[in-house]
Design a protein around this motif. Structure first.
Motif, PDB file in Angstrom:
ATOM      1  N   ALA A  99       0.846  -1.197   0.000  1.00  0.00           N
ATOM      2  CA  ALA A  99       0.000   0.000   0.000  1.00  0.00           C
ATOM      3  C   ALA A  99       0.873   1.235   0.000  1.00  0.00           C
ATOM      4  CB  ALA A  99      -0.926   0.006   1.213  1.00  0.00           C
ATOM      5  N   ARG A 100       0.327   2.324  -0.543  1.00  0.00           N
ATOM      6  CA  ARG A 100       0.960   3.635  -0.436  1.00  0.00           C
ATOM      7  C   ARG A 100      -0.010   4.559   0.282  1.00  0.00           C
ATOM      8  NH1 ARG A 100       3.543   4.582  -6.521  1.00  0.00           N
ATOM      9  NH2 ARG A 100       4.999   2.827  -6.450  1.00  0.00           N
ATOM     10  N   PHE A 101       0.534   5.351   1.186  1.00  0.00           N
ATOM     11  CA  PHE A 101      -0.331   6.226   1.971  1.00  0.00           C
ATOM     12  C   PHE A 101       0.432   7.463   2.395  1.00  0.00           C
ATOM     13  CE2 PHE A 101       1.900   3.430   4.834  1.00  0.00           C
ATOM     14  CZ  PHE A 101       2.217   4.209   5.935  1.00  0.00           C
ATOM     15  N   ASP A 102      -0.309   8.500   2.758  1.00  0.00           N
ATOM     16  CA  ASP A 102       0.242   9.749   3.255  1.00  0.00           C
ATOM     17  C   ASP A 102       0.220   9.672   4.777  1.00  0.00           C
ATOM     18  OD1 ASP A 102       0.425  12.427   4.282  1.00  0.00           O
ATOM     19  OD2 ASP A 102      -0.079  13.195   2.289  1.00  0.00           O
ATOM     20  N   ALA A 103       1.386   9.518   5.383  1.00  0.00           N
ATOM     21  CA  ALA A 103       1.463   9.294   6.830  1.00  0.00           C
ATOM     22  C   ALA A 103       0.828  10.426   7.616  1.00  0.00           C
ATOM     23  CB  ALA A 103       2.923   9.106   7.253  1.00  0.00           C
ATOM     24  N   ALA A 104       1.032  11.683   7.174  1.00  0.00           N
ATOM     25  CA  ALA A 104       0.465  12.825   7.892  1.00  0.00           C
ATOM     26  C   ALA A 104      -1.056  12.807   7.823  1.00  0.00           C
ATOM     27  CB  ALA A 104       1.014  14.129   7.317  1.00  0.00           C
ATOM     28  N   ARG A 105      -1.602  12.448   6.658  1.00  0.00           N
ATOM     29  CA  ARG A 105      -3.053  12.400   6.512  1.00  0.00           C
ATOM     30  C   ARG A 105      -3.648  11.236   7.296  1.00  0.00           C
ATOM     31  NH1 ARG A 105      -5.015  12.602   0.513  1.00  0.00           N
ATOM     32  NH2 ARG A 105      -7.005  12.835   1.619  1.00  0.00           N
ATOM     33  N   VAL A 106      -2.950  10.122   7.347  1.00  0.00           N
ATOM     34  CA  VAL A 106      -3.433   8.996   8.146  1.00  0.00           C
ATOM     35  C   VAL A 106      -3.453   9.368   9.621  1.00  0.00           C
ATOM     36  CG1 VAL A 106      -2.884   6.658   8.937  1.00  0.00           C
ATOM     37  CG2 VAL A 106      -2.730   7.213   6.500  1.00  0.00           C
ATOM     38  N   GLU A 107      -2.394  10.023  10.080  1.00  0.00           N
ATOM     39  CA  GLU A 107      -2.341  10.455  11.481  1.00  0.00           C
ATOM     40  C   GLU A 107      -3.466  11.435  11.792  1.00  0.00           C
ATOM     41  OE1 GLU A 107       0.841  12.478  14.641  1.00  0.00           O
ATOM     42  OE2 GLU A 107       1.490  11.862  12.639  1.00  0.00           O
ATOM     43  N   ALA A 108      -3.744  12.355  10.876  1.00  0.00           N
ATOM     44  CA  ALA A 108      -4.831  13.316  11.077  1.00  0.00           C
ATOM     45  C   ALA A 108      -6.182  12.610  11.101  1.00  0.00           C
ATOM     46  CB  ALA A 108      -4.806  14.373   9.980  1.00  0.00           C
ATOM     47  N   ALA A 109      -6.349  11.605  10.244  1.00  0.00           N
ATOM     48  CA  ALA A 109      -7.594  10.845  10.223  1.00  0.00           C
ATOM     49  C   ALA A 109      -7.786  10.085  11.527  1.00  0.00           C
ATOM     50  CB  ALA A 109      -7.594   9.880   9.040  1.00  0.00           C
ATOM     51  N   MET A 110      -6.701   9.544  12.060  1.00  0.00           N
ATOM     52  CA  MET A 110      -6.785   8.834  13.331  1.00  0.00           C
ATOM     53  C   MET A 110      -7.174   9.789  14.451  1.00  0.00           C
ATOM     54  SD  MET A 110      -3.389   6.401  12.905  1.00  0.00           S
ATOM     55  CE  MET A 110      -3.500   5.712  14.573  1.00  0.00           C
ATOM     56  N   ALA A 111      -6.596  10.974  14.455  1.00  0.00           N
ATOM     57  CA  ALA A 111      -6.914  11.959  15.491  1.00  0.00           C
ATOM     58  C   ALA A 111      -8.373  12.400  15.412  1.00  0.00           C
ATOM     59  CB  ALA A 111      -5.989  13.170  15.359  1.00  0.00           C
ATOM     60  N   ALA A 112      -8.921  12.431  14.195  1.00  0.00           N
ATOM     61  CA  ALA A 112     -10.300  12.862  13.997  1.00  0.00           C
ATOM     62  C   ALA A 112     -11.298  11.711  14.104  1.00  0.00           C
ATOM     63  CB  ALA A 112     -10.440  13.532  12.637  1.00  0.00           C
ATOM     64  N   GLY A 113     -10.788  10.500  14.292  1.00  0.00           N
ATOM     65  CA  GLY A 113     -11.674   9.344  14.365  1.00  0.00           C
ATOM     66  C   GLY A 113     -12.295   8.970  13.036  1.00  0.00           C
ATOM     67  N   GLU A 114     -11.635   9.336  11.935  1.00  0.00           N
ATOM     68  CA  GLU A 114     -12.155   9.071  10.592  1.00  0.00           C
ATOM     69  C   GLU A 114     -11.350   7.937   9.958  1.00  0.00           C
ATOM     70  OE1 GLU A 114     -11.757  12.852   8.734  1.00  0.00           O
ATOM     71  OE2 GLU A 114     -13.474  13.752   9.804  1.00  0.00           O
ATOM     72  N   THR A 115     -11.547   6.739  10.486  1.00  0.00           N
ATOM     73  CA  THR A 115     -10.697   5.624  10.070  1.00  0.00           C
ATOM     74  C   THR A 115     -11.477   4.458   9.482  1.00  0.00           C
ATOM     75  OG1 THR A 115     -10.722   4.733  12.332  1.00  0.00           O
ATOM     76  CG2 THR A 115      -8.885   6.198  11.728  1.00  0.00           C
ATOM     77  N   THR A 116     -12.717   4.690   9.037  1.00  0.00           N
ATOM     78  CA  THR A 116     -13.391   3.611   8.318  1.00  0.00           C
ATOM     79  C   THR A 116     -12.667   3.389   6.994  1.00  0.00           C
ATOM     80  OG1 THR A 116     -14.916   5.055   7.110  1.00  0.00           O
ATOM     81  CG2 THR A 116     -15.606   4.307   9.320  1.00  0.00           C
ATOM     82  N   THR A 117     -12.895   2.236   6.404  1.00  0.00           N
ATOM     83  CA  THR A 117     -12.250   1.940   5.124  1.00  0.00           C
ATOM     84  C   THR A 117     -12.603   2.981   4.072  1.00  0.00           C
ATOM     85  OG1 THR A 117     -12.229  -0.434   5.594  1.00  0.00           O
ATOM     86  CG2 THR A 117     -12.055   0.227   3.284  1.00  0.00           C
ATOM     87  N   GLY A 118     -13.867   3.362   4.018  1.00  0.00           N
ATOM     88  CA  GLY A 118     -14.289   4.360   3.043  1.00  0.00           C
ATOM     89  C   GLY A 118     -13.624   5.703   3.251  1.00  0.00           C
ATOM     90  N   GLU A 119     -13.462   6.109   4.512  1.00  0.00           N
ATOM     91  CA  GLU A 119     -12.830   7.398   4.810  1.00  0.00           C
ATOM     92  C   GLU A 119     -11.343   7.377   4.470  1.00  0.00           C
ATOM     93  OE1 GLU A 119     -15.634   8.944   8.514  1.00  0.00           O
ATOM     94  OE2 GLU A 119     -14.058   7.470   8.879  1.00  0.00           O
ATOM     95  N   LEU A 120     -10.689   6.250   4.681  1.00  0.00           N
ATOM     96  CA  LEU A 120      -9.256   6.170   4.408  1.00  0.00           C
ATOM     97  C   LEU A 120      -8.952   6.032   2.919  1.00  0.00           C
ATOM     98  CD1 LEU A 120      -8.123   3.883   7.356  1.00  0.00           C
ATOM     99  CD2 LEU A 120      -7.625   6.311   7.068  1.00  0.00           C
ATOM    100  N   LEU A 121      -9.861   5.406   2.172  1.00  0.00           N
ATOM    101  CA  LEU A 121      -9.640   5.269   0.731  1.00  0.00           C
ATOM    102  C   LEU A 121     -10.108   6.507  -0.024  1.00  0.00           C
ATOM    103  CD1 LEU A 121     -10.676   1.556   0.060  1.00  0.00           C
ATOM    104  CD2 LEU A 121      -8.367   2.500   0.217  1.00  0.00           C
ATOM    105  N   GLY A 122     -11.222   7.070   0.379  1.00  0.00           N
ATOM    106  CA  GLY A 122     -11.728   8.249  -0.313  1.00  0.00           C
ATOM    107  C   GLY A 122     -12.371   7.900  -1.644  1.00  0.00           C
ATOM    108  N   HIS A 123     -12.164   8.783  -2.634  1.00  0.00           N
ATOM    109  CA  HIS A 123     -12.792   8.634  -3.943  1.00  0.00           C
ATOM    110  C   HIS A 123     -11.757   8.235  -4.997  1.00  0.00           C
ATOM    111  CE1 HIS A 123     -15.776  10.873  -1.723  1.00  0.00           C
ATOM    112  NE2 HIS A 123     -16.664  10.673  -2.686  1.00  0.00           N
ATOM    113  N   GLY A 124     -12.185   7.399  -5.888  1.00  0.00           N
ATOM    114  CA  GLY A 124     -11.300   6.923  -6.954  1.00  0.00           C
ATOM    115  C   GLY A 124     -11.906   5.684  -7.577  1.00  0.00           C
TER     116      GLY A 124
END
Length: 327
Positions: A99-124
């Motif tokens: 997988a490739r991911f943006d570590a800063a954005r993942v950390e921000a998502a974790m802090a915001a509690g936005e860690t469902t699969t849909g929230e982490l994948l987004g649109h595409g």
């Protein structure tokens, strides 16, 4: 074929089954050391590990239907914190993933509690590629990802590409014990495959651009057997898919014993990368001499690290040039 109630347990396998009274067939997967090896090798953050695990077990469920020389690939490309996942399944049962991911954005998502699969994948989009090998035609199905789960994306794929009523359940978690932890994944897929194709018919989707006041004709509705199968599968909880002490046969017996469930030979799966020195050389010789020269490091070697298995290859440029000259 074995009795679903008494067959011994086993990790890293996919178990095909049939519930003939409901015209249902499916597969149930249990991944232990294979998924733990894939995830631990990359040291992904926990939310990324979970999504990768879901992608891997979904790939195992889908890829295990291939013939012996087939290949199946799941790939996502999205705008979310996890912007790409690639999972390869080489029949009869070799898995690899990255997988490739943006570590800063993942950390921000974790802090915001936005860690469902849909929230982490987004649109595409999600692309599922099937290569049966030999002279068989290569096929690719593409599903739009718009914040939904991988389960929901799989349902959409089967609706639009295969037109087979399908239900998928995925679960990923960490097993704890003795101070250690290991990732596990489980999955269940059921499909409604009656002998009569008429029984698979559904109501047509609303055309969307129809004239105002248009009402599509009502179809025959959903078959009672498929309704029952979906209800039973919906009772499965994540811990049942992940429990190493609950065999897949026992799980199927819990679900379908009143109707009768038959299981077939399990299909073993393993973490296995197909990278090799020969493959690396074949890839490098395709570059121009100028590009290869730019790849040479301070030590005079070309360093290549496989994104899937993290194995590092230290290549002599002279070996690449010789391979290129040899054609």
């Amino acid at each position: 074929m074995m009795d679903a109630a008494v067959t011994p347990a086993g990790d890293d396998r996919v178990l095909p089954f049939a519930v003939e009274a409901l015209d249902v067939r499916g597969r149930v997967a249990s991944l232990g050391p294979s998924i733990d090896t894939i995830i631990a090798r990359h040291a992904y953050p926990a939310p990324v590990s979970r999504v990768v695990g879901e992608a891997v077990v979904l790939t195992a469920l889908l890829g295990s239907a291939l013939k012996l020389d087939g290949r199946f690939q799941l790939q996502t490309r999205t705008d979310g914190p996890i912007n790409m996942i690639v999972v390869d399944f080489d029949a009869p049962g070799r898995l690899r993933a990255c997988a490739r991911f943006d570590a800063a954005r993942v950390e921000a998502a974790m802090a915001a509690g936005e860690t469902t699969t849909g929230e982490l994948l987004g649109h595409g989009h999600l692309a599922l590629t099937i290569d049966q090998g030999g002279t068989m035609t290569r096929y690719q199905g593409v599903v739009a990802l718009e914040g939904q789960s991988l389960e929901e994306a799989a349902h959409q794929y089967f609706r639009q590409s295969e037109q087979i009523p399908t239900l998928v359940r995925l679960a990923v978690g960490e097993a704890m014990g003795g101070g250690d932890h290991a990732w596990r994944a489980g999955g269940l897929m059921v499909q409604f495959l009656p002998r009569s194709s008429e029984r698979m018919r559904r109501e047509d989707l609303n055309p969307g651009d129809a004239p105002e006041g248009y009402e599509p004709a009502a179809g025959p509705g959903e078959d009672d057997a498929w309704t029952e199968a979906k209800f039973l599968v919906a009772t499965v909880e994540d811990h049942e898919l992940l429990d190493p002490t609950l065999t897949r046969e026992q799980l199927l017996y819990r679900l379908f014993h009143e109707r009768g469930v038959r299981v077939f030979e399990p299909l073993p799966v393993e973490e296995s990368c197909r990278c090799s020195s020969d493959r690396i050389l074949a890839m490098l010789k395709g570059f121009s001499p100028e590009d290869r020269a730019d790849m040479v490091g301070d030590n005079g070697r070309i360093g290549i690290t496989c994104e899937f298995c993290s194995r590092h290859y230290d290549i002599d440029p002279a070996d690449v040039a010789a391979a290129a000259d040899a054609g």
